[in-house]
Design an enzyme around this catalytic site. Structure first.
Site, mmCIF file in Angstrom:
data_model
loop_
_atom_site.group_PDB
_atom_site.id
_atom_site.type_symbol
_atom_site.label_atom_id
_atom_site.label_comp_id
_atom_site.label_asym_id
_atom_site.label_seq_id
_atom_site.Cartn_x
_atom_site.Cartn_y
_atom_site.Cartn_z
ATOM 1 N N TYR A 149 0.823 -1.271 0.190
ATOM 2 C CA TYR A 149 -0.057 0.174 -0.003
ATOM 3 C C TYR A 149 1.002 1.351 -0.216
ATOM 4 C CZ TYR A 149 -3.681 3.072 1.519
ATOM 5 O OH TYR A 149 -4.583 4.146 1.593
ATOM 6 N N GLY A 152 3.370 1.119 -3.025
ATOM 7 C CA GLY A 152 2.198 1.684 -4.294
ATOM 8 C C GLY A 152 1.958 3.028 -4.302
ATOM 9 N N ASN A 178 -6.533 9.869 8.294
ATOM 10 C CA ASN A 178 -7.489 9.080 8.769
ATOM 11 C C ASN A 178 -8.754 9.967 8.427
ATOM 12 O OD1 ASN A 178 -6.348 6.790 9.358
ATOM 13 N ND2 ASN A 178 -6.248 7.091 11.544
ATOM 14 N N VAL A 192 -11.689 3.390 14.040
ATOM 15 C CA VAL A 192 -13.038 4.020 14.191
ATOM 16 C C VAL A 192 -14.129 2.917 14.130
ATOM 17 C CG1 VAL A 192 -14.645 5.858 13.664
ATOM 18 C CG2 VAL A 192 -12.394 6.279 13.668
HETATM 19 N N1 LIG Z 1 -10.335 6.480 4.239
HETATM 20 C C1 LIG Z 1 -9.497 6.962 4.642
HETATM 21 O O1 LIG Z 1 -8.996 7.389 5.755
HETATM 22 C C2 LIG Z 1 -8.177 7.320 3.627
HETATM 23 C C3 LIG Z 1 -6.967 7.450 3.820
HETATM 24 C C4 LIG Z 1 -5.923 7.835 3.432
HETATM 25 C C5 LIG Z 1 -6.180 7.297 1.562
HETATM 26 N N2 LIG Z 1 -7.196 7.034 1.517
HETATM 27 C C6 LIG Z 1 -7.236 6.679 0.042
HETATM 28 O O2 LIG Z 1 -8.628 7.145 -0.573
HETATM 29 C C7 LIG Z 1 -9.342 6.266 -1.496
HETATM 30 C C8 LIG Z 1 -10.672 5.701 -1.129
HETATM 31 O O3 LIG Z 1 -10.344 5.063 0.059
HETATM 32 P P1 LIG Z 1 -11.948 4.499 0.867
HETATM 33 O O4 LIG Z 1 -11.559 4.677 2.489
HETATM 34 O O5 LIG Z 1 -12.935 4.833 0.456
HETATM 35 O O6 LIG Z 1 -11.517 3.014 0.565
HETATM 36 P P2 LIG Z 1 -12.819 1.895 0.166
HETATM 37 O O7 LIG Z 1 -12.208 0.551 0.151
HETATM 38 O O8 LIG Z 1 -13.991 2.122 0.790
HETATM 39 O O9 LIG Z 1 -12.768 2.356 -1.321
HETATM 40 C C9 LIG Z 1 -11.837 1.993 -2.385
HETATM 41 C C10 LIG Z 1 -12.833 1.481 -3.549
HETATM 42 O O10 LIG Z 1 -12.146 1.204 -4.847
HETATM 43 C C11 LIG Z 1 -12.215 0.125 -5.291
HETATM 44 N N3 LIG Z 1 -11.188 -0.736 -5.868
HETATM 45 C C12 LIG Z 1 -10.283 -1.228 -5.409
HETATM 46 N N4 LIG Z 1 -9.599 -1.805 -6.273
HETATM 47 C C13 LIG Z 1 -9.860 -1.371 -7.597
HETATM 48 C C14 LIG Z 1 -9.619 -1.493 -8.670
HETATM 49 N N5 LIG Z 1 -8.304 -2.225 -9.278
HETATM 50 N N6 LIG Z 1 -10.260 -0.874 -9.917
HETATM 51 C C15 LIG Z 1 -11.536 -0.517 -9.506
HETATM 52 N N7 LIG Z 1 -11.958 -0.264 -8.357
HETATM 53 C C16 LIG Z 1 -11.215 -0.605 -7.312
HETATM 54 C C17 LIG Z 1 -13.142 -0.784 -4.407
HETATM 55 O O11 LIG Z 1 -14.201 -1.537 -4.767
HETATM 56 C C18 LIG Z 1 -13.660 0.392 -3.500
HETATM 57 O O12 LIG Z 1 -14.898 0.562 -3.803
HETATM 58 C C19 LIG Z 1 -8.333 5.246 -1.594
HETATM 59 O O13 LIG Z 1 -7.369 5.286 -2.622
HETATM 60 C C20 LIG Z 1 -7.588 5.198 -0.363
HETATM 61 O O14 LIG Z 1 -6.224 4.750 -0.393
HETATM 62 C C21 LIG Z 1 -8.303 6.849 2.298
#
Ligand SMILES: NC(=O)c1ccc[n+]([C@@H]2O[C@H](COP(=O)([O-])OP(=O)(O)OC[C@H]3O[C@@H](n4cnc5c(N)ncnc54)[C@H](O)[C@@H]3O)[C@@H](O)[C@H]2O)c1
Length: 317
Positions: A149, A152, A178, A192
């Site tokens: 992660y 990447g 977060n 959370v």
């Molecule tokens: N939620 C957080 O606190 C947080 C913090 C830092 C970064 N992020 C980033 O924000 C983005 C969204 O996070 P989130 O919390 O909504 O996560 P999440 O897992 O709820 O959503 C990610 C979505 O991407 C889809 N997905 C995964 N691999 C895929 C692929 N190869 N092709 C198409 N769709 C794909 C999943 O099915 C899912 O719907 C991510 O990139 C994550 O790294 C989130």
């Protein structure tokens, strides 16, 4: 919205926690939204209320494969975000960040779209400086179980900046800290949701280590507002820009607040700290505040927790 103001916006990861909230806000603003997801961690349930909207289109697609569509803006959010899911298939996680970025940048280049990357505070790894500013390069283990992660996402950032230097793309990179709120997965191991679900079930609340490690928690509405503002910044603003809530809480404080709001009888259960778990994490958001028109998170932890707890209560009922 007047047709000439309406944009065609692609949101990858639209069925996930953040993606579904973003689609909602874009539709509310009058745009045409194309949501793409492979439903790895996302769910159609998060989108049901949008499926009848003629300005919303949902496409099952894995971004590790090229995509040919006509759009004006791309929000690249697709990637599993919680350790349980991103470590389940680590090779696919790296592919999603790296091949996914290449495919989405290639698309942006072909159709001259502006593109925003959802990066993460994990690019700072286990930081030696606190709070983290964007010019800190991070301390990341390249071969650990979180590396699929963290590395990447770091490589995706590199690709974004090389596409800009090499092809002049309009890019924006946001480093998300977060974030929490309704539509988080109930059992994806994020702190959370873990605490809330355990409290609502009356189970022991799992604290890793002694609970003195800190995190900052941003409510989803504040985060989405910052993403939308970032996309609107002038072309010479690329980021990376930290987005998060700088208010810092220990895991013990968080557990106590969740117990107080839910009125749960849960006790605390202490477990060993997982490998490479950062001890402290807090964003310096001065760049975001300055570049995004005075943006600061508005929703206090307490209010955000109440809304999230009520979502989980309904879900579990
Ligand atoms: N939620 C957080 O606190 C947080 C913090 C830092 C970064 N992020 C980033 O924000 C983005 C969204 O996070 P989130 O919390 O909504 O996560 P999440 O897992 O709820 O959503 C990610 C979505 O991407 C889809 N997905 C995964 N691999 C895929 C692929 N190869 N092709 C198409 N769709 C794909 C999943 O099915 C899912 O719907 C991510 O990139 C994550 O790294 C989130």
């Amino acid at each position: 919205m007047k047709p000439y103001l309406r944009k065609r916006v692609l949101v990858t990861g639209c069925a996930g926690f953040l993606g579904s909230h973003l689609c909602e806000r874009l539709l509310d603003a009058g745009h045409d939204v194309l949501g793409v997801d492979n439903f790895y961690t996302g769910s159609k349930d998060n989108l049901l209320h949008m499926l009848g909207n003629p300005h919303f289109e949902l496409m099952r697609h894995d971004i590790t494969f090229p995509l040919y569509v006509e759009v004006d803006e791309i929000f690249n959010l697709a990637c599993p975000a919680s350790p349980i899911y991103y470590q389940f298939d680590p090779v696919q996680t790296t592919k999603t960040s790296v091949h996914g970025a290449i495919n989405m940048l290639g698309l942006a280049k072909r159709v001259k779209a502006k593109i925003l990357q959802a990066s993460t505070s994990e690019v700072y790894g286990d930081p030696e400086v606190h709070p983290q500013r964007e010019d800190y390069w991070g301390r990341v283990n390249p071969i650990g179980i979180r590396s699929c992660y963290d590395e990447g996402k770091r490589c995706a950032e590199t690709l974004f900046f090389d596409y800009r230097r090499q092809y002049g793309l309009k890019i924006k990179v946001v480093r998300i800290f977060n974030t929490f709120g309704p539509r988080m997965h109930p059992n994806d191991g994020r702190v959370v949701s873990n605490f809330i679900v355990q409290a609502l079930k009356g189970e022991d609340i799992t604290i890793y280590g002694d609970g003195s490690q800190t995190r900052s928690f941003c409510y989803v509405d504040d985060l989405i507002e910052a993403l939308l503002r970032t996309m609107k910044t002038p072309d010479d603003f690329t980021g990376p820009v930290n987005i998060g809530n700088p208010a810092e809480f220990t895991m013990l404080e968080l557990a106590e607040r969740v117990i107080a709001i839910t009125g749960s009888k849960s006790k605390l259960s202490f477990q060993p700290l997982p490998q490479d778990d950062p001890k402290q994490r807090r964003p310096d958001i001065s760049l975001a505040t300055q570049a995004l028109g005075g943006w600061v998170p508005k929703i206090p932890l307490e209010d955000g927790l109440r809304k999230t707890i009520s979502y989980f209560k309904n879900l579990m009922a």
